[in-house]
Design a protein around this motif. Structure first.
Motif, PDB file in Angstrom:
ATOM      1  N   ASP A   6      78.612 -26.497  -6.294  1.00 21.58           N
ATOM      2  CA  ASP A   6      78.941 -26.576  -4.871  1.00 21.58           C
ATOM      3  C   ASP A   6      79.742 -25.358  -4.421  1.00 21.58           C
ATOM      4  OD1 ASP A   6      77.663 -28.957  -4.359  1.00 21.58           O
ATOM      5  OD2 ASP A   6      79.440 -30.189  -4.652  1.00 21.58           O
ATOM      6  N   VAL A  96      82.197 -27.893   2.254  1.00 25.28           N
ATOM      7  CA  VAL A  96      81.870 -27.908   0.830  1.00 25.28           C
ATOM      8  C   VAL A  96      82.927 -27.140   0.046  1.00 25.28           C
ATOM      9  CG1 VAL A  96      80.196 -27.213  -0.922  1.00 25.28           C
ATOM     10  CG2 VAL A  96      79.399 -28.148   1.255  1.00 25.28           C
ATOM     11  N   SER A 102      79.641 -32.085  -0.444  1.00 24.30           N
ATOM     12  CA  SER A 102      78.858 -31.435  -1.484  1.00 24.30           C
ATOM     13  C   SER A 102      77.627 -30.818  -0.827  1.00 24.30           C
ATOM     14  CB  SER A 102      78.439 -32.472  -2.532  1.00 24.30           C
ATOM     15  OG  SER A 102      77.575 -31.901  -3.489  1.00 24.30           O
ATOM     16  N   GLY A 130      76.907 -35.122   1.612  1.00 20.01           N
ATOM     17  CA  GLY A 130      76.266 -33.828   1.453  1.00 20.01           C
ATOM     18  C   GLY A 130      75.737 -33.220   2.740  1.00 20.01           C
TER      19      GLY A 130
END
Length: 209
Positions: A6, A96, A102, A130
């Motif tokens: 990441d 992130v 993520s 995410g």
């Protein structure tokens, strides 16, 4: 390993896409005014709160009564372009880097949805949210809420580094095809109000596509 990927991915993405991000920021400022970015508190891993950031895709036009106009009236042609190409998500690379998000995981949804999840659906918060995810490459907003949650939970239960890599590559293909941007005739997803239920179109400033 996932956190390392990441960090490296976000750093590389920010460095390579810096000219694009700056140019888009300039265009958003010209077409939508200030602020350039939309910020909103969302629940992350284990329900921990964080401020998500993305480019604005809509104006703040209101009716004579002072109420925000429907999504379709406020979503500009440039905003639609940002959404259809997922370029509005680029600022989330900063989330992130901070560890709030993520590269791959279930999308972070509204705070008000937390109390509406079933016990099983709540497990989508067992991992960091995410920028893209398993649901995003398998229908995105064309899916029902129940379908989205099942795909999110499949990811939570089966996630591996290789699955993440697959999702990232397929996300690029989804962006090229521009599939699943809207839900039926609505600008985005209908509001989630509990298992098997949904309401009509809602303010895009309160929901992410």
């Amino acid at each position: 390993m996932k956190r390392l990927v990441d960090i490296l991915g976000a750093l590389v993405g920010l460095l390579l896409l810096a000219p694009v991000i700056l140019f888009l920021a300039f265009l958003v400022r010209c077409k939508h005014g200030a602020p350039i970015c939309f910020r909103q508190t969302r629940p992350g891993r284990d329900g921990e709160l964080f401020e998500m950031i993305k480019f604005r895709t809509m104006t703040n036009e209101r009716s004579e009564n002072g109420e925000l106009l429907p999504d379709a009236d406020r979503l500009t042609s440039f905003g639609h372009f940002l959404r259809s190409t997922s370029l509005d998500e680029l600022p989330e690379l900063l989330n992130v880097l901070k560890g709030d998000m993520s590269l791959v995981g279930p999308r972070p949804l509204l705070m008000e949805y937390l109390s509406l999840y079933s016990e099983r659906q709540a497990h989508r918060h067992d991992v960091r949210p995410g920028i893209t995810g398993w649901a995003q490459i398998n229908g995105r907003n064309a899916l029902s809420w129940e379908e989205k949650f099942e795909l999110d939970l499949w990811y939570v239960e089966n996630r591996t580094l290789w699955i993440d890599i697959k999702i990232l590559f397929l996300t690029v293909w989804q962006v090229v095809k521009r599939d699943g941007i809207s839900h039926g005739e609505e600008a985005t997803m209908p509001r989630f109000v509990g298992a098997g239920e949904s309401l009509g179109p809602h303010e895009v400033s309160k929901e992410d596509s």
